[in-house]
Every structure is written in structure tokens, then in C-alpha cells.
Design a protein around this motif. Structure first.
Motif, PDB file in Angstrom:
ATOM      1  N   ILE A  96       0.846  -1.188   0.000  1.00 15.52           N
ATOM      2  CA  ILE A  96       0.000   0.000   0.000  1.00 15.52           C
ATOM      3  C   ILE A  96       0.886   1.244   0.000  1.00 15.52           C
ATOM      4  CG2 ILE A  96      -0.233   0.045   2.542  1.00 15.52           C
ATOM      5  CD1 ILE A  96      -3.112   1.130   2.070  1.00 15.52           C
ATOM      6  N   ILE A  97       0.488   2.240  -0.773  1.00 18.49           N
ATOM      7  CA  ILE A  97       1.157   3.537  -0.799  1.00 18.49           C
ATOM      8  C   ILE A  97       0.173   4.565  -0.288  1.00 18.49           C
ATOM      9  CG2 ILE A  97       2.180   5.316  -2.261  1.00 18.49           C
ATOM     10  CD1 ILE A  97       2.178   1.851  -3.596  1.00 18.49           C
ATOM     11  N   GLU A  98       0.607   5.400   0.642  1.00 19.14           N
ATOM     12  CA  GLU A  98      -0.250   6.434   1.214  1.00 19.14           C
ATOM     13  C   GLU A  98       0.375   7.811   1.024  1.00 19.14           C
ATOM     14  OE1 GLU A  98      -2.569   4.671   4.984  1.00 19.14           O
ATOM     15  OE2 GLU A  98      -0.393   4.567   5.193  1.00 19.14           O
ATOM     16  N   ILE A 111      -3.360   0.519  -3.501  1.00 17.79           N
ATOM     17  CA  ILE A 111      -3.038  -0.841  -3.059  1.00 17.79           C
ATOM     18  C   ILE A 111      -2.532  -1.655  -4.239  1.00 17.79           C
ATOM     19  CG2 ILE A 111      -3.984  -3.001  -2.159  1.00 17.79           C
ATOM     20  CD1 ILE A 111      -5.904  -1.357  -0.461  1.00 17.79           C
ATOM     21  N   ASP A 112      -1.374  -2.268  -4.052  1.00 21.58           N
ATOM     22  CA  ASP A 112      -0.823  -3.229  -5.004  1.00 21.58           C
ATOM     23  C   ASP A 112      -0.457  -4.467  -4.209  1.00 21.58           C
ATOM     24  OD1 ASP A 112       0.628  -4.789  -6.744  1.00 21.58           O
ATOM     25  OD2 ASP A 112       1.945  -3.193  -7.451  1.00 21.58           O
ATOM     26  N   SER A 113      -1.440  -5.334  -4.000  1.00 20.98           N
ATOM     27  CA  SER A 113      -1.239  -6.553  -3.215  1.00 20.98           C
ATOM     28  C   SER A 113      -2.321  -7.538  -3.626  1.00 20.98           C
ATOM     29  CB  SER A 113      -1.331  -6.248  -1.718  1.00 20.98           C
ATOM     30  OG  SER A 113      -1.112  -7.408  -0.947  1.00 20.98           O
ATOM     31  N   VAL A 167       2.048   5.699 -11.772  1.00 17.60           N
ATOM     32  CA  VAL A 167       0.619   5.907 -11.527  1.00 17.60           C
ATOM     33  C   VAL A 167       0.314   7.389 -11.420  1.00 17.60           C
ATOM     34  CG1 VAL A 167      -1.276   5.547  -9.900  1.00 17.60           C
ATOM     35  CG2 VAL A 167       0.306   3.692 -10.372  1.00 17.60           C
ATOM     36  N   GLU A 168      -0.706   7.827 -12.123  1.00 11.30           N
ATOM     37  CA  GLU A 168      -1.254   9.164 -11.965  1.00 11.30           C
ATOM     38  C   GLU A 168      -2.383   9.086 -10.935  1.00 11.30           C
ATOM     39  OE1 GLU A 168      -3.640  12.535 -14.620  1.00 11.30           O
ATOM     40  OE2 GLU A 168      -3.552  10.439 -15.267  1.00 11.30           O
ATOM     41  N   PRO A 169      -2.211   9.656  -9.733  1.00 12.43           N
ATOM     42  CA  PRO A 169      -3.247   9.553  -8.710  1.00 12.43           C
ATOM     43  C   PRO A 169      -4.568  10.184  -9.153  1.00 12.43           C
ATOM     44  CG  PRO A 169      -1.179  10.271  -7.742  1.00 12.43           C
ATOM     45  CD  PRO A 169      -1.013  10.360  -9.231  1.00 12.43           C
ATOM     46  N   GLY A 174      -7.642   6.061  -6.302  1.00 14.85           N
ATOM     47  CA  GLY A 174      -7.597   5.550  -7.664  1.00 14.85           C
ATOM     48  C   GLY A 174      -6.395   6.077  -8.415  1.00 14.85           C
ATOM     49  N   GLY A 175      -6.246   5.621  -9.649  1.00 17.61           N
ATOM     50  CA  GLY A 175      -5.145   6.102 -10.447  1.00 17.61           C
ATOM     51  C   GLY A 175      -5.110   5.490 -11.825  1.00 17.61           C
TER      52      GLY A 175
END
Length: 542
Positions: A96-98, A111-113, A167-169, A174-175
């Protein structure tokens, strides 16, 4: 790591605090003025040179692993996303990236999991606001064999492809994926002529030998990439493969389709020429390294690559920080002579300067980083123990800090306790007081240090003697419709103008006035520099 011997050596340097075992342990006036960012357990901290907390951000997730302070004051952090099952298991797993604002609110997450993909180790904030993400994806046994993997080297029945995507947020979670690069598009093998990617490894230095192990077991995690650092000046990405003991450079100035072809092959590689059949184990320089990156223009050692060489699998055991000068021109084109290894043969800088004759106290088998600072100092993160130190131009230590928080469970230790067990920090990054994130923010009232029972009186005394300020400074008129005049006893070297978002929009040199004519009404910030230091001032434009 033992610190007793070093403490005796610095006892009479007027910078070591004999009672301090965690937090700031020693400091001299030659330390670079700035704020150090690191992440441990579920928090990220920004501290000053005495260990006082400038800001902190709390997450629900352990590190996964990198963290960055953005120019607008937001914080980008990777977290470890825990699931009941994680089919993609790799050290440094995140998921996860925050993105936090300055006040600690989560304003975006990604989330990438999943069953076949997982973010791990590193991310990078792009200048355009996008996020570069490192992810491991699963290659089936059948696909790996078709790609040329020796079936006897598939102990786990699969391989991990390493994927870098941008990724473009969009919105809060989302992105859009706007670019990507995959290792599996750049494979070479000389094992089976009936399978894909067959060729001569030595003749293809831009490709990755799917059967090279570098002495590691034949596991799915055959590459273990642990770092991706974007270089804006060349529009390239510097990659670190721990298991191959190599750093790689790839081109980001491509489309996704181009990145899957020859344009996405490695532009440059260094550290272990046996990986592409241009040397032997004796030619190896890197040993499980972390965080290679291009030093930006304007810094000492500009446009060279700095890397933390962990030093695993060699005897004696010791770590080092290296700087190398790649064979590259001003446009990012690398020179290479076929049939040889990529240069350079010698490093430009090495710390420590000489190889120890026995196992060294300076040794971090995992994580860690080095950072070139604007004043010539280098910040070093000895990550396995959460220990940070800064060296000056003569390689003298001018600052030491030990994280007082256990990364394992978040326990906060007392001043006087030894460095906590299971205490590590992936990286430490220092930001100068002129970093745009600090424009317009009051940093003059920090919170106490992280450790219990802190004692920073000696540190404050030492640094207060070297503090500076612009005396008798006056700005007028404020508010203004056009020109702002500045009165001060010191000659002004330059004035930088920033907007409310922290973007620099103008710079004036050797003048005591600045024009805001043509700018829209609102709040602006001036960063005023003299030979005595710098100061921020807020201006209202009518």
C-alpha cells in the motif's frame, strides 16, 4: 554495533554527549543545518539535529519501505499491507502507498497486493505528481521455462518478474497507470536454443541473463530489486538489484510499448561484470548494495552516482559508501566498448577510505543509504540498527543519531538504554531549511525528542553558538501591490520567491528589492539569503 571505542575517541571533542545512547549522540557546528526524515514502525518522523520532532505522520501500516517529503509538504510513504495470505512473498514487502498532507491526513492511497502482484521496497514521487512504483509479479513455471530458464533453477516452481510502473493519482484511492517497464521484456539466455531469448550473453550487455544466480539459491526472488531512484535531469531510473550486486539504469523517456522493446534495455550497469559474462567474481565491486542515485547538478560530486555498498558475502564484513563517475555525456548517453565491462574501473570516493583488515563496526547487511548534502557533507544511514551519522569533507563524523524506537513493536526507549533490538530504518533523508516544503511553516517550536528522558542541552548549546540570523531585517510595504523593499545589515546574495504551493517562481540576485508585479493577488513567501544564512518571510500581494 559497539560504540564504546568511538565514544572514548570523541570524549574531548566538545561534541559527544557521554550520557546519550539514543537520539542525538554527538554533534559539531559543522553539521549541515536541516531536518532528517525516517520511518520506523508505523510512523514517519522529521527531526532536527538535536532530535527534536519537527513533524510526524502516523499510519496503520509498518514500513513497506521508503518514505519521501514532497516539496509541497505532503508525505509519500509505502506501507506493509497485511492479508490472510500473500502469494507474492518477498523481503521488503509493502502493498500500500499512502499520501499524507502536512497535518497527517491521508489524502490518497493505492493498493498493489494481490495473488500475482505486490509492491515492495521502493516508490518514488515524480516531479509531475505521479508516483513510480516497484512491484513483483508472478511468472509461472511454464512461462519461465519458455523464456529460457533452466528447469533445474526453478526451486519454487515460479519466478518473480520485477515491474516498475508510474501511476497518476486519481481521487482518494484511484489512479491511471501511464507507463511501465518489466524485466521479462529484457531477458537473454544461452541455455536452450529452442526457447525464447536465446543468444550470447556477453554480446548483450543491455539484457538480463535469466539463469544468472550470483551464488544465491534458485528461488523465485532471483533479482531482489530494492531501490528505484528517478533522475529528472536524464529522465532515467537508477535500479538496484541486491542479489546481482549490480546497479542498472533504464530510460524513462519512452512509451510503455517502447519500454518493452530494445529502447527499454539496460542503458548502463555497474558493480558485477560477471552478470553479463564480462568478468569473474574477482571483478565484483558491489555486494548487496542499496539506494544508488544520481547526485543532482549544483551539489558537490554532481552527476555522479552515490551508492551504499552493504558488503554482504565478503570477508572481512564491512559496509562502505561509494561514489562513481559513469561514462555518460550531458544528454544521458553512455559509452561502452563491446567485449568489456562498463566503466569506471575505479571509484571516485570511498568511505571508509581503507578496507578494514577485520570485521568492521560499520556494517549493515541490509537496507541503508548515503546522501550527498549541499555543503559537501554526506549523511549515512546504517539502516540495520537505525543509526544515522554525517561526515564532513575530511570524513570526520559531525553528527550521530540512533533511533530510539523499535521498528518491531514501536517500543520507545529511554536515554541511557542501548540501541533497541530489531531497530532498522530503510533510509534517512535530510532536507535543508530552504526546501520548499518548509516555506511558510513555523518550525521554531518543535516537539521534544522521541526518546524518553531526553537530554539535548549540550546539543542546543553547541548549535546555538553556530546559529545565524539576518539582523535588523525589515520588509516594506507589506501588503504590497508591486515592489517589496528589504533592509538588513548584511548584504543580500539572493531572494527566492515561492507561491503558496511551495513552487519557486522567481529568483533575484544581489538586490534589496523584489517585484511582485504581474502576479495574482494572494500570499507569497520570500527566502532571503546572505552570507550569514537564510530566512523566510511571508508577503501579501494585493
Amino acid at each position: 554495533m559497539k560504540r564504546i571505542i568511538y565514544a572514548l575517541l570523541v570524549l574531548f571533542t566538545y561534541c559527544s554527549f557521554a550520557q546519550n545512547t539514543v537520539g542525538t549522540i554527538s554533534v559539531t557546528p559543522d553539521v549541515y543545518e536541516g531536518y532528517t526524515l525516517f520511518s520506523t514502525h508505523t510512523d514517519a518522523y522529521l527531526i532536527d539535529n538535536c532530535g527534536q520532532v519537527i513533524n510526524s505522520w502516523n499510519s496503520s501500516y509498518l514500513p513497506g519501505n521508503s518514505v519521501y517529503l514532497l516539496p509541497n509538504g505532503n508525505l509519500l510513504r509505502a506501507g506493509r499491507f497485511i492479508q490472510s495470505s500473500n502469494p507474492v512473498t518477498i523481503p521488503g514487502s509493502g502493498g500500500i502507498i499512502e499520501l499524507f498532507d502536512w497535518d497527517g491526513n491521508v489524502i490518497w492511497s493505492w493498493i498493489d497486493s494481490s495473488d500475482d502482484s505486490r509492491q515492495h521496497h521502493d516508490i518514488f514521487p515524480m516531479p509531475n505528481g505521479n508516483v513510480l512504483i516497484l512491484s513483483a509479479t508472478v511468472v509461472s513455471e511454464a512461462d519461465a521455462i519458455q523464456a529460457g530458464r533452466d528447469p533445474n533453477l526453478l526451486d519454487d516452481g515460479e519466478l518473480y518478474n520485477e515491474r516498475i510502473y508510474e501511476v497518476e493519482p486519481i481521487g482518494s484511492n484511484g489512479g491511471n497507470i501511464v507507463w511501465e517497464w518489466n524485466v521479462t521484456d529484457h531477458i537473454i539466455q544461452d541455455f536452450d536454443a529452442t526457447k525464447d531469448n536465446f543468444g550470447v550473453v556477453a554480446d548483450n550487455p543491455g539484457k538480463i541473463d535469466i539463469n544468472f544466480l550470483n551464488g544465491w539459491p534458485a528461488e523465485n526472488n532471483w533479482l531482489h530489486i530494492n531501490s528505484i531512484q528517478y533522475d529528472e535531469e536524464f529522465d532515467q531510473i537508477v535500479i538496484s538489484s541486491r542479489r546481482w550486486s549490480e546497479l542498472w539504469v533504464i530510460d524513462h523517456n519512452t512509451t510503455t510499448a517502447e519500454a518493452a522493446g530494445p529502447a527499454g534495455d539496460l542503458l548502463y550497469r555497474w558493480g558485477n561484470p560477471q552478470a553479463y559474462d564480462q568478468g569473474t567474481a574477482l571483478d565484483r565491486t558491489l555486494f548487496g548494495q542499496h539506494t544508488p542515485y544520481y547526485i543532482p547538478s549544483g551539489f558537490p560530486n554532481e552527476r555522479k552516482i552515490m551508492v551504499f555498498n552493504n558488503g554482504i558475502d565478503r570477508s572481512p564484513s564491512y559496509s562502505e559508501v561509494l561514489i562513481i563517475e559513469p561514462p555518460v555525456d550531458s544528454n544521458g548517453n553512455y559509452s561502452y566498448t563491446p567485449g568489456t565491462a562498463f566503466g569506471p574501473e575505479l571509484v571516485s570516493f570511498r568511505y571508509p577510505e581503507t578496507v578494514p583488515t577485520s570485521d568492521s563496526e560499520f556494517f549493515s547487511a541490509i537496507v541503508s543509504s548515503g546522501q550527498q548534502l549541499p555543503n559537501g557533507n554526506i549523511l549515512i544511514c546504517e539502516g540495520r540498527e537505525g543509526f544515522f551519522f554525517e561526515i564532513d569533507n575530511s570524513n570526520t563524523i559531525v553528527w550521530e543519531y540512533a533511533s530510539p524506537i523499535s521498528n518491531a513493536d514501536g517500543t520507545v526507549y529511554d536515554q541511557g538504554d542501548p540501541i533497541p533490538p530489531n531497530n532498522f530504518a530503510f533510509r534517512a533523508t535530510k532536507y535543508g531549511p530552504d526546501y520548499p516544503a518548509f516555506i511558510g511553516r513555523d518550525l521554531s517550536n518543535p516537539d521534544p525528542p522521541l526518546e524518553n528522558n531526553p537530554d539535548i542541552s549540550d546539543c542546543q548549546t553547541i548549535l546555538s553558538a553556530s546559529e545565524f540570523e539576518l539582523t535588523s531585517l525589515k520588509l516594506f510595504p507589506n501588503p504590497t501591490e508591486d515592489i517589496v523593499f528589504i533592509e538588513t545589515e548584511q548584504p543580500i546574495e539572493s531572494i527566492e520567491v515561492f507561491n503558496i504551493n511551495g513552487n519557486k517562481i522567481n529568483e533575484i540576485r544581489n538586490r534589496n528589492q523584489v517585484s511582485l508585479q504581474g502576479l495574482t493577488a494572494g500570499v507569497y513567501f520570500l527566502r532571503i539569503h546572505s552570507d550569514k544564512g537564510s530566512i523566510n518571510k511571508k508577503i501579501l500581494k494585493r
